[in-house]
Scaffold this motif. Structure first.
Motif, PDB file in Angstrom:
ATOM      1  N   SER A  87       0.820  -1.216   0.000  1.00  0.00           N
ATOM      2  CA  SER A  87       0.000   0.000   0.000  1.00  0.00           C
ATOM      3  C   SER A  87       0.854   1.268   0.000  1.00  0.00           C
ATOM      4  CB  SER A  87      -0.943   0.017   1.204  1.00  0.00           C
ATOM      5  OG  SER A  87      -0.201   0.029   2.428  1.00  0.00           O
ATOM      6  N   VAL A  88       2.133   1.142   0.409  1.00  0.00           N
ATOM      7  CA  VAL A  88       3.051   2.280   0.443  1.00  0.00           C
ATOM      8  C   VAL A  88       4.376   1.855  -0.178  1.00  0.00           C
ATOM      9  CG1 VAL A  88       4.206   4.005   1.860  1.00  0.00           C
ATOM     10  CG2 VAL A  88       1.988   3.118   2.571  1.00  0.00           C
ATOM     11  N   LEU A  89       4.820   2.597  -1.182  1.00  0.00           N
ATOM     12  CA  LEU A  89       6.077   2.309  -1.858  1.00  0.00           C
ATOM     13  C   LEU A  89       6.938   3.567  -1.879  1.00  0.00           C
ATOM     14  CD1 LEU A  89       4.648   0.363  -4.951  1.00  0.00           C
ATOM     15  CD2 LEU A  89       5.664  -0.640  -2.891  1.00  0.00           C
ATOM     16  N   ASP A 114      15.749  -2.886   5.950  1.00  0.00           N
ATOM     17  CA  ASP A 114      14.406  -2.385   6.210  1.00  0.00           C
ATOM     18  C   ASP A 114      13.624  -2.026   4.955  1.00  0.00           C
ATOM     19  OD1 ASP A 114      14.943  -2.667   8.908  1.00  0.00           O
ATOM     20  OD2 ASP A 114      15.633  -0.599   9.139  1.00  0.00           O
ATOM     21  N   LEU A 115      14.244  -2.196   3.795  1.00  0.00           N
ATOM     22  CA  LEU A 115      13.575  -1.905   2.530  1.00  0.00           C
ATOM     23  C   LEU A 115      13.785  -3.060   1.550  1.00  0.00           C
ATOM     24  CD1 LEU A 115      14.591   1.844   2.114  1.00  0.00           C
ATOM     25  CD2 LEU A 115      12.282   1.009   2.559  1.00  0.00           C
ATOM     26  N   THR A 116      12.811  -3.277   0.695  1.00  0.00           N
ATOM     27  CA  THR A 116      12.900  -4.293  -0.354  1.00  0.00           C
ATOM     28  C   THR A 116      13.141  -3.610  -1.687  1.00  0.00           C
ATOM     29  OG1 THR A 116      11.376  -5.784   0.802  1.00  0.00           O
ATOM     30  CG2 THR A 116      11.683  -6.154  -1.549  1.00  0.00           C
ATOM     31  N   ALA A 117      14.255  -3.903  -2.332  1.00  0.00           N
ATOM     32  CA  ALA A 117      14.539  -3.354  -3.658  1.00  0.00           C
ATOM     33  C   ALA A 117      13.680  -4.080  -4.687  1.00  0.00           C
ATOM     34  CB  ALA A 117      16.020  -3.513  -3.987  1.00  0.00           C
ATOM     35  N   VAL A 118      12.922  -3.327  -5.463  1.00  0.00           N
ATOM     36  CA  VAL A 118      11.972  -3.924  -6.416  1.00  0.00           C
ATOM     37  C   VAL A 118      12.427  -3.753  -7.858  1.00  0.00           C
ATOM     38  CG1 VAL A 118       9.596  -3.857  -7.291  1.00  0.00           C
ATOM     39  CG2 VAL A 118      10.035  -3.576  -4.836  1.00  0.00           C
ATOM     40  N   ALA A 119      12.632  -2.502  -8.278  1.00  0.00           N
ATOM     41  CA  ALA A 119      12.950  -2.267  -9.693  1.00  0.00           C
ATOM     42  C   ALA A 119      13.729  -0.974  -9.861  1.00  0.00           C
ATOM     43  CB  ALA A 119      11.669  -2.198 -10.518  1.00  0.00           C
ATOM     44  N   GLN A 120      14.938  -1.073 -10.380  1.00  0.00           N
ATOM     45  CA  GLN A 120      15.692   0.127 -10.742  1.00  0.00           C
ATOM     46  C   GLN A 120      15.136   0.636 -12.065  1.00  0.00           C
ATOM     47  OE1 GLN A 120      19.850  -0.318 -11.795  1.00  0.00           O
ATOM     48  NE2 GLN A 120      20.406   1.562 -10.724  1.00  0.00           N
ATOM     49  N   LEU A 121      14.967   1.959 -12.181  1.00  0.00           N
ATOM     50  CA  LEU A 121      14.327   2.524 -13.363  1.00  0.00           C
ATOM     51  C   LEU A 121      15.274   3.299 -14.269  1.00  0.00           C
ATOM     52  CD1 LEU A 121      11.061   3.869 -11.667  1.00  0.00           C
ATOM     53  CD2 LEU A 121      11.378   1.686 -12.874  1.00  0.00           C
ATOM     54  N   ALA A 262       6.697 -11.718  -2.173  1.00  0.00           N
ATOM     55  CA  ALA A 262       7.370 -11.989  -3.456  1.00  0.00           C
ATOM     56  C   ALA A 262       6.424 -11.792  -4.631  1.00  0.00           C
ATOM     57  CB  ALA A 262       7.935 -13.407  -3.451  1.00  0.00           C
ATOM     58  N   ALA A 263       5.138 -12.113  -4.435  1.00  0.00           N
ATOM     59  CA  ALA A 263       4.174 -11.962  -5.527  1.00  0.00           C
ATOM     60  C   ALA A 263       4.016 -10.493  -5.920  1.00  0.00           C
ATOM     61  CB  ALA A 263       2.818 -12.540  -5.105  1.00  0.00           C
ATOM     62  N   ILE A 264       4.040  -9.606  -4.937  1.00  0.00           N
ATOM     63  CA  ILE A 264       3.925  -8.174  -5.229  1.00  0.00           C
ATOM     64  C   ILE A 264       5.210  -7.666  -5.891  1.00  0.00           C
ATOM     65  CG2 ILE A 264       3.693  -5.879  -4.195  1.00  0.00           C
ATOM     66  CD1 ILE A 264       1.863  -7.069  -2.112  1.00  0.00           C
ATOM     67  N   VAL A 265       6.359  -8.121  -5.400  1.00  0.00           N
ATOM     68  CA  VAL A 265       7.640  -7.745  -6.009  1.00  0.00           C
ATOM     69  C   VAL A 265       7.664  -8.161  -7.476  1.00  0.00           C
ATOM     70  CG1 VAL A 265      10.136  -8.113  -5.977  1.00  0.00           C
ATOM     71  CG2 VAL A 265       8.894  -7.853  -3.824  1.00  0.00           C
ATOM     72  N   ALA A 266       7.219  -9.381  -7.741  1.00  0.00           N
ATOM     73  CA  ALA A 266       7.220  -9.892  -9.114  1.00  0.00           C
ATOM     74  C   ALA A 266       6.260  -9.099  -9.994  1.00  0.00           C
ATOM     75  CB  ALA A 266       6.838 -11.369  -9.115  1.00  0.00           C
ATOM     76  N   ARG A 267       5.065  -8.790  -9.459  1.00  0.00           N
ATOM     77  CA  ARG A 267       4.090  -8.063 -10.259  1.00  0.00           C
ATOM     78  C   ARG A 267       4.563  -6.648 -10.554  1.00  0.00           C
ATOM     79  NH1 ARG A 267      -2.443  -7.186  -9.595  1.00  0.00           N
ATOM     80  NH2 ARG A 267      -2.796  -7.062 -11.842  1.00  0.00           N
ATOM     81  N   ARG A 295      17.539  -3.508 -13.658  1.00  0.00           N
ATOM     82  CA  ARG A 295      17.759  -4.398 -12.512  1.00  0.00           C
ATOM     83  C   ARG A 295      16.441  -4.589 -11.773  1.00  0.00           C
ATOM     84  NH1 ARG A 295      22.416  -1.056 -12.433  1.00  0.00           N
ATOM     85  NH2 ARG A 295      24.355  -2.217 -12.759  1.00  0.00           N
ATOM     86  N   ARG A 296      16.136  -5.837 -11.441  1.00  0.00           N
ATOM     87  CA  ARG A 296      14.879  -6.155 -10.783  1.00  0.00           C
ATOM     88  C   ARG A 296      15.140  -7.081  -9.592  1.00  0.00           C
ATOM     89  NH1 ARG A 296      13.949  -2.529 -13.630  1.00  0.00           N
ATOM     90  NH2 ARG A 296      12.603  -2.426 -15.467  1.00  0.00           N
ATOM     91  N   GLY A 297      14.322  -6.937  -8.552  1.00  0.00           N
ATOM     92  CA  GLY A 297      14.347  -7.858  -7.430  1.00  0.00           C
ATOM     93  C   GLY A 297      15.719  -8.077  -6.826  1.00  0.00           C
TER      94      GLY A 297
END
Length: 322
Positions: A87-89, A114-121, A262-267, A295-297
């Motif tokens: 809900s917050v990114l 404390d943070l999850t790296a998802v996608a470098q843009l 992981a499902a949200i990270v992947a999506r 770079r992803r995940g």
């Protein structure tokens, strides 16, 4: 007849079904995308562009929320402490997510834990610029003046510990001079004062200063990266000009709280790939002179760890005084 165990299992599955459906339906409510810098800077521009793409791709509103201050760490800390439900990114930046970890021992959050790296843009090359009306025509002119009047030459940045701050501090160290730092709450207000001549120089991303150079408001003196910048191929680097291996660049990417499913990270990773292919988003990056990043995940998380170590090598040995 069904056994008591079978009936219990069936009941549990019925109870779990709504939760599974809710998790699979993410995002099932508007998502807040926090930005650690004020409106007007390129980080904010990218945030609004990617939010628009996510809204179209994922079918739910992504709302940008600016929480500027402390070189972007206020927003990063807020996301680090948010529920790990998507809900917050955070539209993260190399300053709060990497430089700060190397510079400050009292951060209220750990950028890696404390943070999850998802996608470098995107990656943004930086360059040394002065106001168009500046008397300094070359880097050598600037350094000569700084040597003649220690502390008289000022530079602006998006905040203490920002990439701009560390790059200018590195140039001072390499050239053996003393500059005066004037920090701001983001690149937007910093550029306003630089154009007005209230400060003398900065090393800032081409996405921010490129249009100002084209409009004749700023003058470029050197590329701050090890390689020349494709948008200004004739502009020599600080290394070519004899000021050492300065490599000033920044990046932006999407982060979530630790434990983001992981499902949200992947999506989000898939949605980011789709967004990067959208002509409107590509125009934002290319117009700004940025380089798209994929770079992803886990790959992005590993890159983050390397970035923090790179900045620790520069800042942690005491060679650069900030």
């Amino acid at each position: 007849m069904p056994t008591r165990r079978a009936l219990g299992a069936a009941a549990l599955s019925l109870l779990a079904a709504p939760a599974l459906r809710a998790q699979g339906a993410w995002p099932n409510r508007p998502v807040r995308l926090l930005v650690g810098f004020p409106p007007g800077g390129f980080t904010d521009v990218v945030a609004r562009a990617i939010a628009e793409q996510y809204t179209a791709i994922l079918g739910q509103s992504f709302v940008v929320e600016n929480r500027s201050g402390a070189s972007g760490t206020i927003a990063a800390d807020a996301v680090a402490k948010a529920p790990a439900d998507g809900s917050v990114l955070l539209l993260g930046h190399s300053t709060p997510n990497a430089v700060s970890a190397a510079l400050f021992s009292n951060l209220p959050f750990d950028p890696q834990k404390d943070l999850t790296a998802v996608a470098q843009l995107a990656v943004h090359p930086h360059l040394l610029v002065v106001p168009a009306a500046s008397p300094f025509r070359t880097t050598a002119d600037l350094i000569t003046a700084a040597k003649a009047r220690p502390g008289a030459i000022s530079f602006c940045s998006a905040g203490i510990g920002s990439v701009h701050h560390t790059a200018c501090a590195m140039l001072a160290q390499k050239a053996g001079v003393e500059f005066t730092h004037v920090p701001y709450r983001g690149s937007g207000p910093a550029m306003a004062d630089l154009i007005a001549g209230r400060v003398d120089m900065t090393i800032e991303g081409i996405n921010t200063v490129g249009p100002l150079i084209e409009d004749g408001k700023l003058r470029p003196l050197a590329a701050g990266t090890l390689a020349r910048i494709s948008r200004l191929p004739n502009l020599t680097t600080l290394q070519e000009q004899g000021y050492g291996d300065i490599d000033a660049q920044s990046w932006v990417g999407i982060f979530g709280p630790a434990g983001l499913p992981a499902a949200i990270v992947a999506r989000l990773g898939t949605a980011s790939d789709q967004a990067m292919g959208a002509p409107a988003f590509q125009r934002i990056l290319t117009t700004g002179g940025s380089i798209p990043a994929n770079r992803r995940g886990a790959d992005f998380q590993a890159f983050l760890a390397l970035e923090i170590e790179r900045y620790k090598a520069v800042l942690g040995d005491g060679k650069i005084a900030l």
